[in-house]
Every structure is written in C-alpha cells, then in structure tokens.
Design an enzyme around this catalytic site. Structure first.
Site, short mmCIF file in Angstrom:
data_model
loop_
_atom_site.label_atom_id
_atom_site.label_comp_id
_atom_site.label_asym_id
_atom_site.label_seq_id
_atom_site.Cartn_x
_atom_site.Cartn_y
_atom_site.Cartn_z
N LYS A 1 39.77 39.81 46.01
CA LYS A 1 38.77 39.02 45.26
C LYS A 1 37.62 38.59 46.17
CE LYS A 1 41.36 37.65 41.26
NZ LYS A 1 41.64 36.69 40.23
N LYS B 1 44.25 48.05 38.52
CA LYS B 1 44.91 47.32 37.43
C LYS B 1 43.90 46.87 36.38
CE LYS B 1 44.97 42.45 38.62
NZ LYS B 1 45.50 41.20 38.22
N LYS C 1 40.64 41.09 33.79
CA LYS C 1 39.61 40.37 33.02
C LYS C 1 38.26 40.46 33.71
CE LYS C 1 42.64 36.56 32.08
NZ LYS C 1 42.84 35.99 33.43
N1 AQP Z 1 47.05 44.69 34.64
C1 AQP Z 1 48.08 43.87 34.53
N2 AQP Z 1 49.31 44.36 34.24
C2 AQP Z 1 50.37 43.52 34.10
N3 AQP Z 1 50.28 42.18 34.24
C3 AQP Z 1 49.08 41.64 34.51
N4 AQP Z 1 48.65 40.37 34.68
C4 AQP Z 1 47.31 40.38 34.92
N5 AQP Z 1 46.85 41.64 34.92
C5 AQP Z 1 47.92 42.46 34.66
C6 AQP Z 1 49.50 39.20 34.59
O1 AQP Z 1 48.89 38.29 33.69
C7 AQP Z 1 49.20 36.96 34.08
C8 AQP Z 1 47.98 36.12 34.07
O2 AQP Z 1 47.06 36.52 35.02
P1 AQP Z 1 45.89 35.53 35.44
O3 AQP Z 1 44.91 35.38 34.36
O4 AQP Z 1 46.42 34.26 35.94
O5 AQP Z 1 45.22 36.22 36.67
P2 AQP Z 1 45.13 37.69 37.12
O6 AQP Z 1 46.45 38.20 37.53
O7 AQP Z 1 44.13 37.67 38.21
O8 AQP Z 1 44.64 38.43 35.80
P3 AQP Z 1 43.40 39.31 35.59
O9 AQP Z 1 43.32 39.71 34.19
O10 AQP Z 1 43.35 40.37 36.62
O11 AQP Z 1 42.23 38.27 35.81
P4 AQP Z 1 41.05 38.27 36.84
O12 AQP Z 1 40.31 39.54 36.59
O13 AQP Z 1 40.29 37.04 36.47
O14 AQP Z 1 41.63 38.21 38.20
C9 AQP Z 1 49.88 37.04 35.44
O15 AQP Z 1 51.27 36.88 35.26
C10 AQP Z 1 49.57 38.43 35.91
O16 AQP Z 1 50.60 38.92 36.73
#
Ligand code: AQP
Length: 344
Positions: A113, A198, A201
């Site tokens: 990040k 992966k 968001k």
């Molecule tokens: N691609 C993924 N596959 C499986 N699990 C996923 N999670 C996120 N992306 C995937 C799981 O979703 C939960 C919430 O995630 P979060 O919003 O706290 O943060 P993150 O992991 O950083 O999710 P994003 O979507 O990738 O958000 P951004 O882009 O903002 O960083 C967690 O349990 C995560 O494991």
C-alpha cells in the site's frame, strides 16, 4: 457450554466486492450459529488511506446494511461501527508502546500500500496492524475469519498478545491468542483484469471487480470484458499445474472458482461441466450464476436501507454489547500496565 467468540470487520473504503464476500462475509454467515459473533465496520482503518469525509459515514452504513443483507443474523451477532467504541483507539496506543517498530515494517500489506499511495503514506498506514490487533484482542476473540491477505496481520496480533502477556501479565494472561479462520476456497479471489493480483476495492479500474451491488447489466459487461487466455477446455487441475510458469492459467483458476462458489456446485461438478467448454460458452454461465447469487442480497439490501432508523438502532445496541466487553479488557490492560485508577 459457552460458545467461542468471533470478531471480524471490513473497511468502508469503497464498494464491497466478491473478494470481500467470498473471503469473509460468506464464512461469517455460514458459521455464525456456532459462535458468539462481533462484526464491525472498521472505519478507523479507512482513514489510513486518503478518504472523503463526505462519504465515510454513508459508506459505513452501507457496509453494515450489506452484512445484514448477506445473512448476518442478530440472533447470533452484534454489528457495530469501530469508531463508536473509543477503546479501539486507546488500546491501539497502549499496544503501540509494546510493539517493536521492525515488526510493522515487515508487513507485506504496508509495503504494497505504501508503494500504491506514493507520497501519501501516513503513520496510520504503518500502524494499521496494531489497530487491527486492538480490534481483535479487545474482544478476547477465539477465531477471526478473514481472507488469506490478512493472515500475516493475524500472526502479528498473536505475537503482540504473547509479548504483552509475557511482559505484563502477572498471574494469568491478559489476552487470549486468536486463530485465523481461512476457508479453503475463496480465500483469495483475483482481479478480473489480472489473475495474478487480488480483487481489491482500491484498484482504480472498476472492471477489475464485481461489486455486491452491481446491476445485472454491469455484471454481464464486466464478465464479457474479463481477461481470459487462448486455451479451450477449462479445468482446475490443468491450471494448477505450472503455477507461476509460462503455462500457468491464473484467470482460468479464478473464474472457475468464482463459478463454483456462485453456483453452489461442487468442484467435481464444475470440472465435469467445463472441461470441454470455450470461454464464449463459459462466460454466460458465470454471468447467470453471479446475477442469481447476488439477486436476493441486493433485494434485502434495498429493504434494509429503506429504514435507516432501524439500522441505526441495530448499530446502537451492537455498540452497547460490544463496549461492555471492550471496556472490561481495556481496564485489565491498563491495570497490568500500572496506570492509576479513578479514586486510587
Ligand atoms: N480478493 C480477496 N479475496 C478474498 N478475500 C478478500 N478480502 C479482501 N480482498 C479479498 C477480505 O475481505 C475482508 C475485508 O477486507 P478489508 O476491507 O478490511 O481490507 P482489504 O483486505 O484491504 O480489502 P480490499 O478490498 O483489498 O480493500 P482495499 O483495496 O481498500 O485495500 C478481509 O477479511 C480480507 O481478507
């Protein structure tokens, strides 16, 4: 017999996508009756990246409503917003003072990040895993259901808890050591535009993910445009061979997994159904299964959002239940650290 306790959360940083759903929420729903559950919207985490104050509160409500729409039951779970409970921030500070800096500098998500955010890297981004440790440890959670990307943060949480217990607990441990609960399938859903990254968001391209609230037309468009390969015949096994090599088929593996999870069919059934298919035949199947899987979730979401007063009351009672446990743990931590108490 008392049930084991589960804590998990999602950041209100954008639209929830199939990765968040399949890696996390689906598992919360499936196992909720076996546990005493606390599911929060982790809005304090959301400000570690540049954010829009105009939409933060609304996004938090959307995520809470989606928890309900996906099937979280108030009979088994308390739903709340992290920032409504000051103990999360306070415990983070206390844990900061027992966490070695180099443990945080080693976190993969921080490194990734930090590169993405360029010059916009704040101290909060480095400290994100300590806030996550505070979230979990405040509730003395036994299990934390997460996607695979959060495994390292869970290990760090255990290390921080063990270090605190070793340094400050007198007779018995202050913190319980939590376990990660990671599903075999769906733990890492990949981007639709690049099967080696992966689904996320924060990916600038909305075509890279299917959001839980996407319309049927948009889902169809995204699947039509998604990246595939030139081979005919789709199999889990063939795509697993040669992982990382020139023969690897990460998109094939990902799309078959999505089809399996969206349709509710077994791996064997999907393998048999798709072994001779070309992409042109497969994509409509995946589109249909995805639209049908999301249809009841979207309908329930609309229903929940029509009564925001009810949603607010759910979040208020969730906060009250969660705060009782969080405040108790925080008091134990402060006592172990030697802080004076009111009246002492
Ligand atoms: N691609 C993924 N596959 C499986 N699990 C996923 N999670 C996120 N992306 C995937 C799981 O979703 C939960 C919430 O995630 P979060 O919003 O706290 O943060 P993150 O992991 O950083 O999710 P994003 O979507 O990738 O958000 P951004 O882009 O903002 O960083 C967690 O349990 C995560 O494991």
């Amino acid at each position: 017999m008392t049930k084991k306790r589960v804590l998990s959360g999602i950041q209100p940083t954008g639209n929830l996508h199939l990765g968040n759903y399949l890696g996390s929420i689906r598992n919360w729903v499936e196992h909720q009756h076996n546990y005493e559950n606390y599911f929060c919207v982790v809005d304090l985490h959301a400000i570690t990246a540049p954010h829009d104050p105009q939409t933060l509160a609304e996004n938090s409500y959307t995520i809470a409503a989606l928890y309900l729409a996906c099937g979280i039951s108030l009979e088994h779970a308390s739903i709340f917003i992290q920032s409504h409970i000051p103990a999360h921030s306070e415990l983070t500070w206390l844990l900061n003072c027992v966490t070695p800096l180099n443990w945080l500098q080693d976190m993969i998500q921080f490194k990734e990040k930090a590169i993405k955010q360029g010059e916009n890297v704040n101290v909060g981004l480095l400290d994100y895993p300590v806030l996550m440790a505070a979230d979990i440890l405040l509730y003395q959670a036994d299990e934390v259901p997460v996607g695979e990307d959060q495994k390292q943060h869970l290990e760090l949480t255990r290390d921080i808890a063990a270090r605190f217990n070793h340094q400050f607990a007198k007779k018995q441990p202050v913190f319980k050591l939590p376990h990660a609960l990671i599903q075999a399938d769906g733990a890492r859903i990949m981007s639709l535009t690049d099967g080696t990254r992966k689904m996320s968001k924060s990916d600038p391209s909305d075509l890279s993910r299917i959001n839980l609230l996407d319309s049927p037309d948009l889902i169809e468009k995204k699947i039509k445009k998604c990246k595939t390969d030139l081979e005919r015949g789709l199999t889990f096994e063939a795509s697993l061979q040669g992982r990382g090599s020139a023969n690897d088929r990460p998109e094939c593996r990902n799309l078959l997994t999505l089809y399996m999870l969206m349709s509710g069919k077994s791996k064997e059934t999907v393998a048999a159904e798709c072994q001779d298919l070309g992409w042109g035949q497969f994509k409509p199947l995946l589109t249909e299964a995805t639209i049908e899987h999301l249809r009841p979730i979207q309908a329930k979401y609309q229903e929940v959002m029509t009564d925001k007063t009810y949603l607010a009351s759910i979040l208020e009672s969730g906060r009250d239940r969660a705060a009782t446990i969080a405040d108790r743990t925080l008091a134990e931590v402060k006592s172990a650290l030697g802080f004076s108490q009111v009246g002492s």
